[in-house]
Design an enzyme around this catalytic site. Structure first.
Site, PDB file in Angstrom:
ATOM      1  N   PRO A  22       0.832  -1.201   0.000  1.00 28.89           N
ATOM      2  CG  PRO A  22      -0.018  -1.092   2.161  1.00 28.89           C
ATOM      3  CD  PRO A  22       0.666  -2.016   1.201  1.00 28.89           C
ATOM      4  CB  CYS A  24      -0.185   7.645   0.751  1.00 27.40           C
ATOM      5  SG  CYS A  24      -0.997   7.080   2.232  1.00 27.40           S
ATOM      6  CB  ALA A  58      -3.521   4.475   4.053  1.00 27.11           C
ATOM      7  CD  GLN A 100      -2.646   0.075   4.484  1.00 26.32           C
ATOM      8  OE1 GLN A 100      -2.374   1.157   3.951  1.00 26.32           O
ATOM      9  NE2 GLN A 100      -1.753  -0.609   5.189  1.00 26.32           N
ATOM     10  CE1 TYR A 182      -0.489   7.965   9.558  1.00 25.35           C
ATOM     11  CE2 TYR A 182       0.263   5.863   8.693  1.00 25.35           C
ATOM     12  CZ  TYR A 182       0.305   7.241   8.678  1.00 25.35           C
ATOM     13  OH  TYR A 182       1.137   7.901   7.816  1.00 25.35           O
ATOM     14  NE  ARG A 230       1.904  -2.897   5.401  1.00 29.14           N
ATOM     15  CZ  ARG A 230       2.753  -2.432   4.482  1.00 29.14           C
ATOM     16  NH1 ARG A 230       3.140  -1.179   4.491  1.00 29.14           N
ATOM     17  NH2 ARG A 230       3.216  -3.218   3.528  1.00 29.14           N
ATOM     18  N   GLY A 325       7.164  -2.391  -2.345  1.00 34.26           N
ATOM     19  CA  GLY A 325       6.677  -1.023  -2.389  1.00 34.26           C
ATOM     20  C   GLY A 325       7.388  -0.190  -3.440  1.00 34.26           C
TER      21      GLY A 325
HETATM   22  C1  LIG Z   1       5.062   6.830  -1.347  1.00 31.71           C
HETATM   23  C2  LIG Z   1       4.819   5.861  -0.225  1.00 31.71           C
HETATM   24  C3  LIG Z   1       3.564   5.796   0.341  1.00 31.71           C
HETATM   25  C4  LIG Z   1       3.305   4.863   1.358  1.00 31.71           C
HETATM   26  N1  LIG Z   1       2.027   4.745   1.855  1.00 31.71           N
HETATM   27  C5  LIG Z   1       1.713   3.716   2.678  1.00 31.71           C
HETATM   28  C6  LIG Z   1       0.373   3.419   2.988  1.00 31.71           C
HETATM   29  O1  LIG Z   1      -0.568   4.038   2.487  1.00 31.71           O
HETATM   30  N2  LIG Z   1       0.134   2.396   3.850  1.00 31.71           N
HETATM   31  C7  LIG Z   1       1.157   1.643   4.380  1.00 31.71           C
HETATM   32  O2  LIG Z   1       0.891   0.732   5.160  1.00 31.71           O
HETATM   33  N3  LIG Z   1       2.443   1.885   4.049  1.00 31.71           N
HETATM   34  C8  LIG Z   1       2.742   2.874   3.192  1.00 31.71           C
HETATM   35  N4  LIG Z   1       4.034   3.056   2.789  1.00 31.71           N
HETATM   36  C9  LIG Z   1       5.060   2.091   3.201  1.00 31.71           C
HETATM   37  C10 LIG Z   1       5.209   1.007   2.114  1.00 31.71           C
HETATM   38  O3  LIG Z   1       4.011   0.281   1.949  1.00 31.71           O
HETATM   39  C11 LIG Z   1       6.341   0.029   2.452  1.00 31.71           C
HETATM   40  O4  LIG Z   1       6.018  -0.624   3.649  1.00 31.71           O
HETATM   41  C12 LIG Z   1       7.698   0.720   2.595  1.00 31.71           C
HETATM   42  O5  LIG Z   1       7.927   1.616   1.529  1.00 31.71           O
HETATM   43  C13 LIG Z   1       8.847  -0.291   2.649  1.00 31.71           C
HETATM   44  O6  LIG Z   1       8.783  -1.169   1.540  1.00 31.71           O
HETATM   45  P1  LIG Z   1       9.732  -0.915   0.212  1.00 31.71           P
HETATM   46  O7  LIG Z   1      11.170  -0.919   0.720  1.00 31.71           O
HETATM   47  O8  LIG Z   1       9.435  -2.077  -0.679  1.00 31.71           O
HETATM   48  O9  LIG Z   1       9.354   0.398  -0.353  1.00 31.71           O
HETATM   49  C14 LIG Z   1       4.333   4.011   1.813  1.00 31.71           C
HETATM   50  C15 LIG Z   1       5.618   4.122   1.245  1.00 31.71           C
HETATM   51  C16 LIG Z   1       5.855   5.002   0.230  1.00 31.71           C
HETATM   52  C17 LIG Z   1       7.227   5.044  -0.398  1.00 31.71           C
END
Ligand SMILES: Cc1cc2nc3c(=O)[nH]c(=O)nc-3n(C[C@H](O)[C@H](O)[C@H](O)COP(=O)(O)O)c2cc1C
Length: 357
Positions: A22, A24, A58, A100, A182, A230, A325
């Site tokens: 997820p 944002c 989210a 989510q 959150y 999560r 992500g």
């Molecule tokens: C732009 C952006 C927005 C994110 N928004 C959310 C979100 O809405 N909900 C959430 O649980 N994590 C959010 N995260 C965290 C990611 O889901 C992920 O857990 C984190 O980036 C680590 O994984 P990665 O190394 O593969 O990016 C966000 C991360 C990024 C970079």
């Protein structure tokens, strides 16, 4: 078992074990929480890109539960209708759609990160809610409202209503956001939850709100629809009383009995004093392994960026899903590329086959 072994969960089967994490998008420019063309193209292209599960960002269950005015929401039927083209397109590409469900708690009412992330005041801002009146630390914090028992009931109701709407909108998987500082995490962690009523105090008290949300959602949606949760496995605040990996293992065992199907294991976000460790490759996978001791399936997220790395996580039984992500922001076709690199059958859209010959 490998990255392209289908993942069966209740009545649905993901074609592989790559899940879009997820993320944002802060892209509801009209500040109404309604999905836009951006959401369709962004999520849709990750579905064409081969992922097994495409999870939305989210998605706020109430307007006050938004992080920023531009957050996606699902607090009315109109919101669910706006998401229908997204779920339909994802399904047409052979992927499962996930949503989510989120409430930002005391971290609500901020400008989106590209606009600085400070609290929004005045007409376009709102009063965040939390387990106590203690606001999210900031030079000039927003006054925060402590949820009383009627407020807690409204939050539970909002999650249930959102879950029912999400199923009606066609989502295959629901994920409850209880991580990153959150609202639901704020109730879990002793750093933010100093209440002395039934929703605070010991582990059972602090877990009560999340457990109630999960139970109520489980009772309201079809048996066949999976629920993921999560969590932040740790608050990364070893120097004080805080949420730990041990708390997470205990929570997961409890959530298993309430009908949760998978824990998506992230970390941190409860307080700016957190000591973030080295965030290199696979930095949170050890937490997923620990939470997996609960015998609930787990998703590992954080620093998974290569096909071989994602495959290794699954192949060695470290996690059941590789949740990717930022690599998906760089490359919507991560899963197609992974299939090619790992010599697996790739779910290439017929329009794109010549690009993958
Ligand atoms: C732009 C952006 C927005 C994110 N928004 C959310 C979100 O809405 N909900 C959430 O649980 N994590 C959010 N995260 C965290 C990611 O889901 C992920 O857990 C984190 O980036 C680590 O994984 P990665 O190394 O593969 O990016 C966000 C991360 C990024 C970079």
């Amino acid at each position: 078992m490998h990255l392209f072994t289908p993942f069966e969960c209740r009545d649905v089967t993901a074609r592989n074990r790559v899940m879009v994490s997820p993320m944002c998008q802060y892209s509801c420019e009209n500040e109404d929480g309604l999905a836009t063309d951006w959401h369709l193209v962004h999520l849709g292209s990750r579905a064409s890109g081969g992922a097994g599960i495409v999870m939305t960002e989210a998605t706020a269950v109430t307007p006050r539960g938004r992080i920023s005015p531009q957050d996606l929401g699902i607090w009315s039927d109109a919101h669910a209708e706006a998401l229908e083209p997204v779920t339909e397109f994802i399904a047409s590409q052979g992927a499962l759609s996930g949503i989510q469900l989120a409430h930002a708690g005391r971290k609500a009412s901020t400008f989106r990160p590209s606009a600085g992330g400070d609290p929004v005041r005045g007409e376009s801002g709102w009063t965040p809610v939390g387990p106590t009146e203690e606001p999210w630390p900031h030079d000039e914090p927003l006054a925060t409202e402590r949820l009383d028992s009627a407020g807690i009931d409204r939050v539970k109701r909002a999650f249930v209503d959102a879950a029912v709407r999400a199923v009606e909108a066609g989502f295959d998987v629901l994920e409850i956001h209880a991580a990153h500082g959150y609202l639901l995490h704020e109730f879990l962690s002793p750093v933010t939850n100093t209440r002395d009523d039934e929703y605070g105090g010991d582990f059972d008290g602090r877990a009560r709100l999340l457990e109630a949300v999960v139970s109520d959602v489980r009772a309201a949606i079809p048996e066949g629809t999976p629920i993921f949760v999560r969590i932040s496995a740790t608050d990364w605040l070893a120097d004080r009383r805080s949420w730990t990996v041990e708390s997470s293992v205990r929570l997961a065992a409890k959530l298993r009995t309430l009908g949760v199907d998978l824990i998506d294991v992230s970390a941190g976000g409860i307080h700016p004093d957190q000591q973030v460790p080295d965030t290199g490759a696979h930095y949170q996978v050890p937490y997923a392994e620990r939470v997996g001791e609960s015998e609930l399936p787990v998703g590992a997220v954080g620093g998974i960026t290569t096909p071989e790395g994602a495959d290794e996580v699954i192949r060695n039984g470290r996690a059941d899903l590789a949740v990717v992500g930022r690599e998906h922001l760089r490359d919507p076709y991560f899963a197609l590329r992974a299939a090619e690199a790992l010599d697996r059958d790739a779910p290439v859209p017929r329009q794109y086959t010549r690009g993958f010959q």
